[in-house]
Design a protein around this motif. Structure first.
Motif, mmCIF file in Angstrom:
data_model
loop_
_atom_site.group_PDB
_atom_site.id
_atom_site.type_symbol
_atom_site.label_atom_id
_atom_site.label_comp_id
_atom_site.label_asym_id
_atom_site.label_seq_id
_atom_site.Cartn_x
_atom_site.Cartn_y
_atom_site.Cartn_z
ATOM 1 N N GLY A 165 -6.616 -21.134 -22.329
ATOM 2 C CA GLY A 165 -5.478 -21.579 -22.192
ATOM 3 C C GLY A 165 -4.316 -20.491 -22.212
ATOM 4 O O GLY A 165 -3.203 -20.557 -21.659
ATOM 5 N N VAL A 166 -4.809 -18.898 -22.266
ATOM 6 C CA VAL A 166 -3.988 -17.842 -22.231
ATOM 7 C C VAL A 166 -3.718 -17.725 -20.902
ATOM 8 O O VAL A 166 -4.568 -17.794 -19.747
ATOM 9 N N LYS A 167 -2.497 -17.516 -20.413
ATOM 10 C CA LYS A 167 -2.126 -17.309 -19.221
ATOM 11 C C LYS A 167 -1.851 -15.884 -18.829
ATOM 12 O O LYS A 167 -1.505 -14.994 -19.638
ATOM 13 N N PRO A 168 -2.437 -15.259 -17.748
ATOM 14 C CA PRO A 168 -2.263 -13.914 -17.415
ATOM 15 C C PRO A 168 -0.887 -13.361 -17.328
ATOM 16 O O PRO A 168 -0.023 -14.399 -16.816
ATOM 17 N N GLY A 169 -0.521 -12.232 -17.599
ATOM 18 C CA GLY A 169 0.941 -11.938 -17.641
ATOM 19 C C GLY A 169 1.196 -10.390 -17.353
ATOM 20 O O GLY A 169 0.190 -9.798 -17.587
ATOM 21 N N PRO A 170 2.451 -10.117 -16.789
ATOM 22 C CA PRO A 170 2.604 -8.650 -16.775
ATOM 23 C C PRO A 170 2.859 -7.790 -18.056
ATOM 24 O O PRO A 170 3.007 -8.378 -19.209
ATOM 25 N N GLY A 171 2.812 -6.433 -17.636
ATOM 26 C CA GLY A 171 3.200 -5.586 -19.035
ATOM 27 C C GLY A 171 1.886 -4.799 -19.388
ATOM 28 O O GLY A 171 1.188 -4.763 -18.694
ATOM 29 N N GLY A 172 1.815 -4.342 -20.623
ATOM 30 C CA GLY A 172 0.678 -3.548 -21.222
ATOM 31 C C GLY A 172 0.900 -2.047 -20.949
ATOM 32 O O GLY A 172 2.092 -1.621 -20.349
ATOM 33 N N VAL A 181 0.895 -1.278 -0.041
ATOM 34 C CA VAL A 181 -0.167 0.168 0.148
ATOM 35 C C VAL A 181 0.834 1.337 0.060
ATOM 36 O O VAL A 181 2.034 1.151 0.725
ATOM 37 N N ARG A 182 0.339 2.416 -0.598
ATOM 38 C CA ARG A 182 0.799 3.749 -0.578
ATOM 39 C C ARG A 182 -0.326 4.604 -0.519
ATOM 40 O O ARG A 182 -1.083 4.660 -1.565
ATOM 41 N N GLY A 183 -0.354 5.089 0.577
ATOM 42 C CA GLY A 183 -1.769 5.984 0.606
ATOM 43 C C GLY A 183 -3.029 5.311 0.594
ATOM 44 O O GLY A 183 -3.147 4.139 1.304
ATOM 45 N N ASN A 184 -3.816 5.551 -0.296
ATOM 46 C CA ASN A 184 -5.068 4.994 -0.395
ATOM 47 C C ASN A 184 -5.054 3.761 -1.605
ATOM 48 O O ASN A 184 -6.147 3.247 -2.172
ATOM 49 N N LEU A 185 -3.762 3.606 -2.102
ATOM 50 C CA LEU A 185 -3.740 2.849 -3.212
ATOM 51 C C LEU A 185 -3.167 1.459 -2.723
ATOM 52 O O LEU A 185 -2.264 1.366 -2.110
ATOM 53 N N ARG A 186 -3.826 0.307 -2.792
ATOM 54 C CA ARG A 186 -3.462 -1.110 -2.628
ATOM 55 C C ARG A 186 -3.131 -1.703 -3.881
ATOM 56 O O ARG A 186 -3.889 -2.036 -4.759
ATOM 57 N N LEU A 187 -1.861 -2.069 -3.787
ATOM 58 C CA LEU A 187 -1.339 -2.780 -5.186
ATOM 59 C C LEU A 187 -1.289 -4.277 -4.791
ATOM 60 O O LEU A 187 -0.437 -4.764 -3.970
ATOM 61 N N LEU A 188 -2.041 -5.079 -5.554
ATOM 62 C CA LEU A 188 -1.805 -6.422 -5.419
ATOM 63 C C LEU A 188 -0.874 -7.121 -6.345
ATOM 64 O O LEU A 188 -1.114 -7.186 -7.619
ATOM 65 N N LEU A 189 0.236 -7.739 -5.904
ATOM 66 C CA LEU A 189 1.407 -8.298 -6.779
ATOM 67 C C LEU A 189 1.083 -9.843 -6.810
ATOM 68 O O LEU A 189 1.194 -10.528 -5.817
ATOM 69 N N SER A 190 0.583 -10.151 -7.889
ATOM 70 C CA SER A 190 0.338 -11.694 -8.063
ATOM 71 C C SER A 190 1.441 -12.290 -9.159
ATOM 72 O O SER A 190 1.569 -12.113 -10.287
ATOM 73 N N GLY A 191 2.008 -13.296 -8.527
ATOM 74 C CA GLY A 191 2.862 -14.131 -9.122
ATOM 75 C C GLY A 191 2.228 -15.301 -10.161
ATOM 76 O O GLY A 191 1.090 -15.689 -9.877
ATOM 77 N N PRO A 192 3.017 -16.030 -11.006
ATOM 78 C CA PRO A 192 2.613 -17.290 -11.669
ATOM 79 C C PRO A 192 2.115 -18.268 -10.669
ATOM 80 O O PRO A 192 1.035 -18.965 -11.244
ATOM 81 N N GLU A 193 2.388 -18.368 -9.406
ATOM 82 C CA GLU A 193 1.786 -19.454 -8.724
ATOM 83 C C GLU A 193 0.690 -19.039 -8.100
ATOM 84 O O GLU A 193 -0.175 -19.713 -7.340
ATOM 85 N N SER A 194 0.301 -17.682 -8.110
ATOM 86 C CA SER A 194 -1.092 -17.235 -7.366
ATOM 87 C C SER A 194 -2.603 -17.762 -8.186
ATOM 88 O O SER A 194 -2.329 -18.090 -9.164
ATOM 89 N N SER A 195 -3.339 -17.654 -7.514
ATOM 90 C CA SER A 195 -4.671 -17.798 -8.134
ATOM 91 C C SER A 195 -5.099 -17.038 -9.332
ATOM 92 O O SER A 195 -5.620 -17.479 -10.308
ATOM 93 N N ALA A 196 -4.652 -15.985 -9.247
ATOM 94 C CA ALA A 196 -4.826 -14.964 -10.463
ATOM 95 C C ALA A 196 -3.976 -15.337 -11.788
ATOM 96 O O ALA A 196 -4.203 -14.841 -12.697
ATOM 97 N N GLY A 197 -3.079 -16.049 -11.513
ATOM 98 C CA GLY A 197 -2.156 -16.280 -12.515
ATOM 99 C C GLY A 197 -2.438 -17.772 -13.325
ATOM 100 O O GLY A 197 -1.786 -18.182 -14.417
ATOM 101 N N ARG A 198 -3.441 -18.304 -12.828
ATOM 102 C CA ARG A 198 -3.967 -19.545 -13.604
ATOM 103 C C ARG A 198 -4.458 -19.035 -14.889
ATOM 104 O O ARG A 198 -5.114 -18.138 -15.258
#
Length: 125
Positions: A64-71, A42-59
């Motif tokens: 078959g497309v895998k979520p990934g960083p960038g953009g 967190v920084r101030g009112n911003l909560r940043l969720l950092l999800s790696g390949p092993e997280s549920s968000a990385g499934r």
């Protein structure tokens, strides 16, 4: 202003590396960590969720497309002195996607985290 947190999720390649980046260089504090899969900073009112390949968000998605960083979507952090902030971050060897751009509303530059996610640093006019 409300004390409610606004949450943004970034997919990252390495959660430990991302936590170090955001806490060491951009003033975030760790709220929760379940390394190596996930961290909540967190920084101030911003909560940043950092999800790696092993997280549920990385499934993978059903197709078959895998979520990934960038953009190009990005968090937007306001700074008091953009020139000084850029100098400090460049001295630390951190990568930028561009040089400072100035418009009627202020000046900005795009910093990249270790996974290629963009952080906009902005100084209002």
């Amino acid at each position: 202003m409300s004390d409610e947190l606004v949450s943004v999720r970034y997919m990252v390649d390495d959660v430990r590396e991302a936590v170090d980046f955001y806490t060491s260089h951009l003033g975030f504090d760790v709220r929760f960590a379940a390394l190596p899969a996930f961290a909540d900073v967190v920084r101030g009112n911003l909560r940043l969720l950092l999800s790696g390949p092993e997280s549920s968000a990385g499934r993978p998605m059903p197709d078959g497309v895998k979520p990934g960083p960038g953009g190009w979507n990005r968090i937007h952090l306001i700074v008091d002195d953009l020139e000084a902030e850029v100098g400090k971050l460049r001295s630390a060897g951190l990568p930028f996607r561009n040089d400072v751009v100035t418009g009627p509303g202020g000046s900005q530059i795009l910093l990249q985290d270790p996974s290629g996610n963009v952080v906009e640093l902005f100084q209002p006019a």
